[in-house]
Design a protein around this motif. Structure first.
Motif, PDB file in Angstrom:
ATOM      1  N   VAL A  55       0.824  -1.053   0.202  1.00 37.53           N
ATOM      2  CA  VAL A  55       0.116  -0.011   0.052  1.00 37.53           C
ATOM      3  C   VAL A  55       0.977   1.344   0.067  1.00 37.53           C
ATOM      4  N   LEU A  56       0.748   2.048  -1.057  1.00 35.19           N
ATOM      5  CA  LEU A  56       1.392   3.422  -1.044  1.00 35.19           C
ATOM      6  C   LEU A  56       0.748   4.516  -0.624  1.00 35.19           C
ATOM      7  N   ARG A  57       1.091   5.369   0.184  1.00 32.39           N
ATOM      8  CA  ARG A  57       0.383   6.790   0.603  1.00 32.39           C
ATOM      9  C   ARG A  57       0.920   7.855  -0.324  1.00 32.39           C
ATOM     10  N   ARG A  58      -0.111   8.840  -0.882  1.00 28.76           N
ATOM     11  CA  ARG A  58       0.355   9.742  -1.554  1.00 28.76           C
ATOM     12  C   ARG A  58       0.243  11.177  -0.775  1.00 28.76           C
ATOM     13  N   GLU A  59       1.165  11.976  -0.633  1.00 29.07           N
ATOM     14  CA  GLU A  59       1.245  13.090   0.139  1.00 29.07           C
ATOM     15  C   GLU A  59       0.487  14.313  -0.560  1.00 29.07           C
ATOM     16  N   ASP A  60       0.546  15.180   0.013  1.00 29.91           N
ATOM     17  CA  ASP A  60      -0.420  16.522  -0.593  1.00 29.91           C
ATOM     18  C   ASP A  60       0.558  17.240  -1.728  1.00 29.91           C
ATOM     19  N   ASN A  61       1.840  16.955  -1.654  1.00 33.53           N
ATOM     20  CA  ASN A  61       2.636  17.330  -2.808  1.00 33.53           C
ATOM     21  C   ASN A  61       2.601  16.313  -3.966  1.00 33.53           C
ATOM     22  N   GLY A  62       2.134  15.091  -3.732  1.00 34.74           N
ATOM     23  CA  GLY A  62       2.196  14.190  -4.635  1.00 34.74           C
ATOM     24  C   GLY A  62       3.235  13.111  -4.556  1.00 34.74           C
ATOM     25  N   SER A  63       4.127  13.135  -3.643  1.00 35.83           N
ATOM     26  CA  SER A  63       5.119  12.319  -3.566  1.00 35.83           C
ATOM     27  C   SER A  63       4.658  10.970  -2.825  1.00 35.83           C
ATOM     28  N   VAL A  64       5.080   9.699  -3.009  1.00 35.16           N
ATOM     29  CA  VAL A  64       4.385   8.627  -2.636  1.00 35.16           C
ATOM     30  C   VAL A  64       5.337   7.958  -1.541  1.00 35.16           C
ATOM     31  N   ARG A  65       4.721   7.274  -0.519  1.00 34.98           N
ATOM     32  CA  ARG A  65       5.775   6.481   0.489  1.00 34.98           C
ATOM     33  C   ARG A  65       4.902   5.093   0.847  1.00 34.98           C
ATOM     34  N   ARG A  66       5.935   4.333   1.170  1.00 34.12           N
ATOM     35  CA  ARG A  66       5.312   2.971   1.372  1.00 34.12           C
ATOM     36  C   ARG A  66       4.598   3.201   2.772  1.00 34.12           C
ATOM     37  N   GLU A  67       3.278   2.787   2.841  1.00 37.48           N
ATOM     38  CA  GLU A  67       2.637   2.722   3.999  1.00 37.48           C
ATOM     39  C   GLU A  67       2.533   1.152   4.590  1.00 37.48           C
ATOM     40  N   VAL A  68       2.401   0.289   3.934  1.00 37.06           N
ATOM     41  CA  VAL A  68       2.511  -1.147   4.332  1.00 37.06           C
ATOM     42  C   VAL A  68       3.137  -2.163   3.155  1.00 37.06           C
ATOM     43  N   LEU A  69       3.974  -2.968   3.361  1.00 33.99           N
ATOM     44  CA  LEU A  69       4.626  -3.801   2.579  1.00 33.99           C
ATOM     45  C   LEU A  69       4.818  -5.297   3.168  1.00 33.99           C
ATOM     46  N   GLU A  70       4.278  -6.218   2.571  1.00 34.62           N
ATOM     47  CA  GLU A  70       4.272  -7.653   3.404  1.00 34.62           C
ATOM     48  C   GLU A  70       4.838  -8.632   2.131  1.00 34.62           C
ATOM     49  N   ILE A  71       5.681  -9.374   2.440  1.00 34.53           N
ATOM     50  CA  ILE A  71       6.286 -10.309   1.626  1.00 34.53           C
ATOM     51  C   ILE A  71       6.238 -11.632   2.397  1.00 34.53           C
ATOM     52  N   ARG A  72       5.654 -12.657   1.586  1.00 36.81           N
ATOM     53  CA  ARG A  72       5.540 -14.028   2.249  1.00 36.81           C
ATOM     54  C   ARG A  72       6.152 -15.067   1.060  1.00 36.81           C
ATOM     55  N   ASN A  73       6.720 -16.065   1.881  1.00 34.35           N
ATOM     56  CA  ASN A  73       7.355 -17.144   1.210  1.00 34.35           C
ATOM     57  C   ASN A  73       6.200 -18.478   1.408  1.00 34.35           C
ATOM     58  N   LEU A  74       6.179 -19.035   0.262  1.00 35.90           N
ATOM     59  CA  LEU A  74       5.365 -20.360   0.019  1.00 35.90           C
ATOM     60  C   LEU A  74       5.997 -21.485  -0.376  1.00 35.90           C
ATOM     61  N   LEU A  75       5.612 -22.762   0.200  1.00 33.38           N
ATOM     62  CA  LEU A  75       5.986 -24.031  -0.657  1.00 33.38           C
ATOM     63  C   LEU A  75       4.707 -24.552  -1.027  1.00 33.38           C
ATOM     64  N   LEU A  76       4.712 -24.823  -2.045  1.00 31.75           N
ATOM     65  CA  LEU A  76       3.680 -25.622  -2.589  1.00 31.75           C
ATOM     66  C   LEU A  76       3.642 -27.064  -3.288  1.00 31.75           C
ATOM     67  N   ALA A  77       2.748 -27.985  -2.582  1.00 30.49           N
ATOM     68  CA  ALA A  77       2.870 -29.314  -3.055  1.00 30.49           C
ATOM     69  C   ALA A  77       1.566 -29.994  -2.739  1.00 30.49           C
ATOM     70  N   GLY A  78       1.172 -31.189  -3.608  1.00 31.08           N
ATOM     71  CA  GLY A  78      -0.115 -31.840  -3.553  1.00 31.08           C
ATOM     72  C   GLY A  78      -0.201 -32.891  -2.222  1.00 31.08           C
ATOM     73  N   ARG A  79      -1.021 -32.478  -1.274  1.00 32.43           N
ATOM     74  CA  ARG A  79      -1.157 -33.178  -0.163  1.00 32.43           C
ATOM     75  C   ARG A  79      -1.410 -34.779  -0.162  1.00 32.43           C
ATOM     76  N   LYS A  80      -2.523 -34.991  -1.060  1.00 33.44           N
ATOM     77  CA  LYS A  80      -2.987 -36.448  -1.266  1.00 33.44           C
ATOM     78  C   LYS A  80      -2.041 -37.046  -2.305  1.00 33.44           C
ATOM     79  N   ARG A  81      -0.956 -36.414  -2.764  1.00 35.08           N
ATOM     80  CA  ARG A  81      -0.235 -37.014  -3.635  1.00 35.08           C
ATOM     81  C   ARG A  81       1.092 -37.543  -2.806  1.00 35.08           C
ATOM     82  N   LEU A  82       1.018 -37.181  -1.427  1.00 36.68           N
ATOM     83  CA  LEU A  82       2.192 -37.821  -0.546  1.00 36.68           C
ATOM     84  C   LEU A  82       1.485 -38.560   0.634  1.00 36.68           C
ATOM     85  N   SER A  83       2.526 -39.400   1.161  1.00 42.18           N
ATOM     86  CA  SER A  83       1.910 -40.209   2.436  1.00 42.18           C
ATOM     87  C   SER A  83       1.630 -39.300   3.424  1.00 42.18           C
ATOM     88  N   PRO A  84       0.808 -39.333   4.294  1.00 45.43           N
ATOM     89  CA  PRO A  84       0.548 -38.533   5.469  1.00 45.43           C
ATOM     90  C   PRO A  84       1.748 -38.432   6.115  1.00 45.43           C
TER      91      PRO A  84
END
Length: 376
Positions: free
Chosen positions: A115-144
């Motif tokens: 989320v960027l916030r724009r100030e009165d003078n037009g400049s923009v700043r980061r309000e919120v930045l969130e990065i996440r890491n994911l690992l993806l695989a098929g659950r039923k394709r592996l043993s429990p």
């Protein structure tokens, strides 16, 4: 970088438990499908294709017209849009895990929202930045047993493990059963969930003179539900650069009513004008289209048009004056473009483009991923 080091340890542990067919170079970046946003828009609202209810009402009692002029309302006259949200991701195929007769593709992805916030003078700043890491695989394709080990290892590493086979509204856009193909939809689904979290976080900072512009549709759950629970329209505007092309629109009533395809509707939409606002989901959402650019500047009549959405908890017709105001502010945002840097430049709003840049610059590069993520 610490997350990649931990993930490398997870992969090495997996390689000791099962056979691995590694991707060439250790990781292959998945390319985004150019039509995904359009198909996603169709999936989010697949039960409605014909829209006949114009859902706006002018305060002076005049009948809504099919097209209305919306000359640009610049920031110097009224600074309406203060916050801008976008999401982005990078996804990689790491290889195939073979456990006796079972097999599953394994993907790594980084998703982000800003989320960027724009100030009165037009400049923009980061309000919120969130990065996440994911690992993806098929659950039923592996043993429990192996899935539980994988779940424990990723939890220890601070990485979210995602089941590729779990159904959701986005990944089911891809109807085939190839989990590798479905990974793109699953990553987008997780990214939209992260965007929804950020909308919820910044909502208390908004007001009717401090709006948030969200890149894409507001029909994604839980965003639609969150904005529907409040009293009155919340100052959040969804703006989609790509949208479905199969709707039909009915204008007028009785024998003189006119049906138009979206192609005819938008082909006759003049620059700096908007269409009438139509209702979807029994009036819980209103949407309309705004032409940001002259058709003579485009390669195709449908270029240079964005779809705007508002969540409407009251399910009563929305004031035409509010839709005009938002459309005029949108037209003013067209002035600076990322021309030459993004194929969707004709429909980009520059602060949204900057939010996407902020995310991309926070994701690790393909070269770093290929260097770090090894199975052995």
């Amino acid at each position: 970088m610490r997350a990649l080091q931990d993930l490398r340890h997870v992969l090495k542990t997996l390689a000791q438990e099962a056979e691995v067919l590694s991707a060439v170079g250790g990781a292959v970046e998945d390319l985004e499908r150019p039509d995904f946003e359009e198909r996603e828009d169709q999936a989010l609202n697949e039960d409605e294709r014909i829209f006949e209810t114009i859902f706006e009402k002018s305060l002076d009692g005049t009948k809504p017209s099919l097209y209305r002029p919306t000359p640009p309302l610049t920031r110097s006259k009224r600074h309406l849009f203060r916050y801008f949200l976008d999401g982005s991701f990078r996804s990689y195929f790491l290889g195939t895990l073979l456990e006796h007769e079972r097999e599953t593709p394994v993907h790594f992805a980084q998703i982000g929202a800003c989320v960027l916030r724009r100030e009165d003078n037009g400049s923009v700043r980061r309000e919120v930045l969130e990065i996440r890491n994911l690992l993806l695989a098929g659950r039923k394709r592996l043993s429990p047993e192996l899935w539980n080990k994988l779940e424990n290892a990723t939890t220890m590493a601070g990485i979210r493990l995602v089941d590729l086979e779990e159904r959701d509204i986005v990944s089911r856009v891809l109807s085939d059963f190839d989990l590798r193909n479905k990974a793109a939809g699953k990553v987008r689904f997780e990214m939209h969930n992260l965007e929804a979290e950020l909308i919820r976080e910044v909502l208390p900072r908004l007001a009717m003179d401090r709006w948030l512009v969200v890149d894409g549709s507001l029909q994604f759950q839980p965003t639609l539900n969150d904005l529907s629970q409040k009293d009155g329209i919340q100052p959040v505007l969804g703006v989609a650069k790509n949208f479905r092309k199969d709707p039909q629109f009915i204008f007028g009533r009785g024998p003189r009513s006119e049906r138009r395809s979206i192609y005819k509707l938008l082909a006759e939409l003049e620059p700096y004008h908007r269409t009438a606002a139509y209702s979807a989901r029994q009036g819980k959402l209103v949407f309309w289209y705004v032409r940001l650019r002259e058709q003579t500047q485009m390669d195709y009549p449908l270029m240079g048009v964005v779809k705007a959405e508002l969540v409407n908890p009251s399910q009563e017709p929305v004031p035409s004056e509010l839709i005009d105001l938002l459309s005029r502010a949108l037209v003013a945002e067209r002035s600076v473009t990322p021309h030459g840097q993004d194929r969707r430049w004709h429909a980009h709003l520059y602060p949204i483009f900057l939010a996407e840049r902020a995310i991309k610059e926070s994701l690790v590069s393909r070269e770093v991923v290929q260097q770090f993520l090894k199975w052995r």
